[in-house]
Motif scaffolding. Structure first.
Motif, PDB file in Angstrom:
ATOM      1  N   GLU A 169       0.858  -1.182   0.000  1.00  0.00           N
ATOM      2  CA  GLU A 169       0.000   0.000   0.000  1.00  0.00           C
ATOM      3  C   GLU A 169       0.896   1.233   0.000  1.00  0.00           C
ATOM      4  O   GLU A 169       1.742   1.393   0.890  1.00  0.00           O
ATOM      5  CB  GLU A 169      -0.902   0.031   1.223  1.00  0.00           C
ATOM      6  CG  GLU A 169      -1.778   1.279   1.311  1.00  0.00           C
ATOM      7  CD  GLU A 169      -2.581   1.328   2.593  1.00  0.00           C
ATOM      8  OE1 GLU A 169      -3.406   2.240   2.720  1.00  0.00           O
ATOM      9  OE2 GLU A 169      -2.373   0.460   3.473  1.00  0.00           O
ATOM     10  N   VAL A 170       0.745   2.079  -0.993  1.00  0.00           N
ATOM     11  CA  VAL A 170       1.521   3.312  -1.081  1.00  0.00           C
ATOM     12  C   VAL A 170       0.737   4.430  -0.402  1.00  0.00           C
ATOM     13  O   VAL A 170      -0.398   4.726  -0.792  1.00  0.00           O
ATOM     14  CB  VAL A 170       1.806   3.683  -2.550  1.00  0.00           C
ATOM     15  CG1 VAL A 170       2.561   5.018  -2.622  1.00  0.00           C
ATOM     16  CG2 VAL A 170       2.613   2.587  -3.237  1.00  0.00           C
ATOM     17  N   ARG A 171       1.327   5.018   0.611  1.00  0.00           N
ATOM     18  CA  ARG A 171       0.717   6.135   1.321  1.00  0.00           C
ATOM     19  C   ARG A 171       1.471   7.401   0.944  1.00  0.00           C
ATOM     20  O   ARG A 171       2.648   7.553   1.277  1.00  0.00           O
ATOM     21  CB  ARG A 171       0.774   5.910   2.834  1.00  0.00           C
ATOM     22  CG  ARG A 171       0.078   4.628   3.275  1.00  0.00           C
ATOM     23  CD  ARG A 171       0.213   4.398   4.764  1.00  0.00           C
ATOM     24  NE  ARG A 171      -0.307   3.089   5.150  1.00  0.00           N
ATOM     25  CZ  ARG A 171      -0.209   2.573   6.377  1.00  0.00           C
ATOM     26  NH1 ARG A 171       0.400   3.271   7.343  1.00  0.00           N
ATOM     27  NH2 ARG A 171      -0.695   1.370   6.635  1.00  0.00           N
ATOM     28  N   ARG A 172       0.811   8.268   0.236  1.00  0.00           N
ATOM     29  CA  ARG A 172       1.468   9.469  -0.284  1.00  0.00           C
ATOM     30  C   ARG A 172       2.073  10.287   0.849  1.00  0.00           C
ATOM     31  O   ARG A 172       1.416  10.574   1.841  1.00  0.00           O
ATOM     32  CB  ARG A 172       0.480  10.312  -1.083  1.00  0.00           C
ATOM     33  CG  ARG A 172      -0.017   9.614  -2.344  1.00  0.00           C
ATOM     34  CD  ARG A 172      -0.814  10.565  -3.224  1.00  0.00           C
ATOM     35  NE  ARG A 172      -1.311   9.877  -4.410  1.00  0.00           N
ATOM     36  CZ  ARG A 172      -0.591   9.655  -5.505  1.00  0.00           C
ATOM     37  NH1 ARG A 172       0.672  10.065  -5.551  1.00  0.00           N
ATOM     38  NH2 ARG A 172      -1.122   9.032  -6.556  1.00  0.00           N
ATOM     39  N   GLY A 173       3.332  10.643   0.668  1.00  0.00           N
ATOM     40  CA  GLY A 173       4.025  11.445   1.648  1.00  0.00           C
ATOM     41  C   GLY A 173       4.520  10.676   2.852  1.00  0.00           C
ATOM     42  O   GLY A 173       5.128  11.256   3.760  1.00  0.00           O
ATOM     43  N   ASP A 174       4.270   9.368   2.889  1.00  0.00           N
ATOM     44  CA  ASP A 174       4.647   8.566   4.055  1.00  0.00           C
ATOM     45  C   ASP A 174       5.504   7.376   3.684  1.00  0.00           C
ATOM     46  O   ASP A 174       6.430   7.008   4.407  1.00  0.00           O
ATOM     47  CB  ASP A 174       3.383   8.103   4.788  1.00  0.00           C
ATOM     48  CG  ASP A 174       3.687   7.447   6.130  1.00  0.00           C
ATOM     49  OD1 ASP A 174       4.823   7.589   6.609  1.00  0.00           O
ATOM     50  OD2 ASP A 174       2.802   6.783   6.682  1.00  0.00           O
ATOM     51  N   GLY A 175       5.223   6.730   2.570  1.00  0.00           N
ATOM     52  CA  GLY A 175       6.003   5.571   2.157  1.00  0.00           C
ATOM     53  C   GLY A 175       5.113   4.422   1.727  1.00  0.00           C
ATOM     54  O   GLY A 175       3.902   4.565   1.565  1.00  0.00           O
ATOM     55  N   THR A 176       5.726   3.269   1.528  1.00  0.00           N
ATOM     56  CA  THR A 176       5.020   2.071   1.084  1.00  0.00           C
ATOM     57  C   THR A 176       5.018   1.036   2.202  1.00  0.00           C
ATOM     58  O   THR A 176       6.073   0.733   2.776  1.00  0.00           O
ATOM     59  CB  THR A 176       5.689   1.476  -0.168  1.00  0.00           C
ATOM     60  OG1 THR A 176       5.686   2.469  -1.211  1.00  0.00           O
ATOM     61  CG2 THR A 176       4.941   0.244  -0.655  1.00  0.00           C
ATOM     62  N   TYR A 177       3.845   0.502   2.510  1.00  0.00           N
ATOM     63  CA  TYR A 177       3.673  -0.421   3.631  1.00  0.00           C
ATOM     64  C   TYR A 177       3.186  -1.785   3.151  1.00  0.00           C
ATOM     65  O   TYR A 177       2.505  -1.889   2.121  1.00  0.00           O
ATOM     66  CB  TYR A 177       2.659   0.141   4.631  1.00  0.00           C
ATOM     67  CG  TYR A 177       3.177   1.321   5.417  1.00  0.00           C
ATOM     68  CD1 TYR A 177       3.617   1.168   6.730  1.00  0.00           C
ATOM     69  CD2 TYR A 177       3.237   2.590   4.848  1.00  0.00           C
ATOM     70  CE1 TYR A 177       4.096   2.252   7.459  1.00  0.00           C
ATOM     71  CE2 TYR A 177       3.729   3.675   5.563  1.00  0.00           C
ATOM     72  CZ  TYR A 177       4.153   3.502   6.868  1.00  0.00           C
ATOM     73  OH  TYR A 177       4.637   4.569   7.586  1.00  0.00           O
ATOM     74  N   VAL A 178       3.525  -2.809   3.928  1.00  0.00           N
ATOM     75  CA  VAL A 178       3.038  -4.159   3.641  1.00  0.00           C
ATOM     76  C   VAL A 178       1.590  -4.258   4.102  1.00  0.00           C
ATOM     77  O   VAL A 178       1.273  -3.965   5.262  1.00  0.00           O
ATOM     78  CB  VAL A 178       3.886  -5.227   4.355  1.00  0.00           C
ATOM     79  CG1 VAL A 178       3.340  -6.627   4.062  1.00  0.00           C
ATOM     80  CG2 VAL A 178       5.343  -5.134   3.913  1.00  0.00           C
ATOM     81  N   ARG A 179       0.744  -4.687   3.198  1.00  0.00           N
ATOM     82  CA  ARG A 179      -0.685  -4.782   3.500  1.00  0.00           C
ATOM     83  C   ARG A 179      -1.142  -6.223   3.669  1.00  0.00           C
ATOM     84  O   ARG A 179      -2.068  -6.507   4.418  1.00  0.00           O
ATOM     85  CB  ARG A 179      -1.480  -4.117   2.375  1.00  0.00           C
ATOM     86  CG  ARG A 179      -2.968  -4.061   2.597  1.00  0.00           C
ATOM     87  CD  ARG A 179      -3.644  -3.351   1.440  1.00  0.00           C
ATOM     88  NE  ARG A 179      -5.090  -3.296   1.601  1.00  0.00           N
ATOM     89  CZ  ARG A 179      -5.921  -2.813   0.692  1.00  0.00           C
ATOM     90  NH1 ARG A 179      -5.445  -2.352  -0.442  1.00  0.00           N
ATOM     91  NH2 ARG A 179      -7.220  -2.810   0.918  1.00  0.00           N
ATOM     92  N   SER A 180      -0.502  -7.162   2.953  1.00  0.00           N
ATOM     93  CA  SER A 180      -0.907  -8.568   3.003  1.00  0.00           C
ATOM     94  C   SER A 180       0.314  -9.441   2.740  1.00  0.00           C
ATOM     95  O   SER A 180       1.226  -9.049   1.999  1.00  0.00           O
ATOM     96  CB  SER A 180      -1.987  -8.850   1.957  1.00  0.00           C
ATOM     97  OG  SER A 180      -2.225 -10.243   1.828  1.00  0.00           O
ATOM     98  N   SER A 181       0.311 -10.633   3.334  1.00  0.00           N
ATOM     99  CA  SER A 181       1.410 -11.567   3.104  1.00  0.00           C
ATOM    100  C   SER A 181       1.075 -12.583   2.010  1.00  0.00           C
ATOM    101  O   SER A 181       1.861 -13.496   1.735  1.00  0.00           O
ATOM    102  CB  SER A 181       1.743 -12.317   4.397  1.00  0.00           C
ATOM    103  OG  SER A 181       0.602 -13.041   4.855  1.00  0.00           O
TER     104      SER A 181
END
Length: 231
Positions: free
Chosen positions: A65-77
């Motif tokens: 999941e790309v969060r604008r201004g924050d970075g990219t996070y793992v959403r599911s394995s």
């Protein structure tokens, strides 16, 4: 398991495999922010566009999941690679059927929401598309115009979906240019799309967008039935 340089160049599939491996083995757990794009490119020894495309693919299928201004996070394995491989094996006809749906809605929304800057950019993209002669350049220019219409729609989901498919769409358009049996929509058909968008005519833009894709799709259907194979 750590990241290691990709052998043999900056292939998106190789980058995607390494990113997915970090998720699958728990090195990047759900909820964690992954390294920045430039850091991943350096650690993998690849270009930033290759990393960007891999992240986009994993974002589209819900792993990241790309969060604008924050970075990219793992959403599911979950491992989406079997799905992505099925997409990679899809026929040209499959992609034109998807393109028809995306293009019609993109043109309709673009006619409602486009700005003067959008129109100027679409004019440039259409000019580049019309001037392209070599197959690879034509595929890239045609795909860029279709993506430009989607970007003028201001719908982030539609835009990301188009970006996800854009590489395969580019290849499909190149193949159409090389295949003398399959017609391609010419400058006039694409001009009709842009004219309707400029006029703020959603219905006309949707109709014109369908008119770009449907003749090619009809021939692909006929050839597939004749040959008994998917194109």
């Amino acid at each position: 398991m750590g990241l290691s340089p990709v052998a043999g160049g900056s292939t998106v599939d190789a980058v995607l495999d390494q990113l997915q491996a970090q998720v699958s083995d728990g090195s990047w757990p759900v909820g964690e922010r992954i390294p920045a794009e430039h850091e991943l490119a350096a650690r993998l020894g690849v270009s930033r566009p290759a990393v960007r495309e891999a992240i986009r693919a994993l974002t589209h299928v819900g792993v990241l999941e790309v969060r604008r201004g924050d970075g990219t996070y793992v959403r599911s394995s979950a491992d989406p690679r079997p799905l992505l491989r099925r997409v990679a094996r899809a026929s040209i006809r499959d992609f034109f059927e998807v393109q028809l749906a995306y293009d019609v809605q993109a043109a309709r929304l673009a006619a409602r929401r486009r700005t003067d800057a959008d129109l100027a950019r679409l004019e440039e993209l259409l000019r580049a598309r019309d001037e392209a002669t070599e197959a690879d350049a034509f595929g890239a220019a045609d795909a860029a115009f279709h993506l430009g219409v989607a970007e003028a729609s201001r719908n982030p989901v539609l835009i990301e979906a188009m970006r996800f498919f854009i590489d395969r769409l580019r290849e499909s358009l190149r193949d159409i240019r090389l295949d003398r049996e399959v017609p391609e929509a010419g400058p006039a058909a694409h001009r009709a799309v842009l004219d309707a968008i400029a006029a703020g005519d959603p219905g006309g833009a949707a109709w014109a967008a369908a008119a770009v894709v449907e003749p090619t799709l009809a021939v692909l259907e006929t050839l597939a039935a004749r040959d008994g194979v998917e194109r």
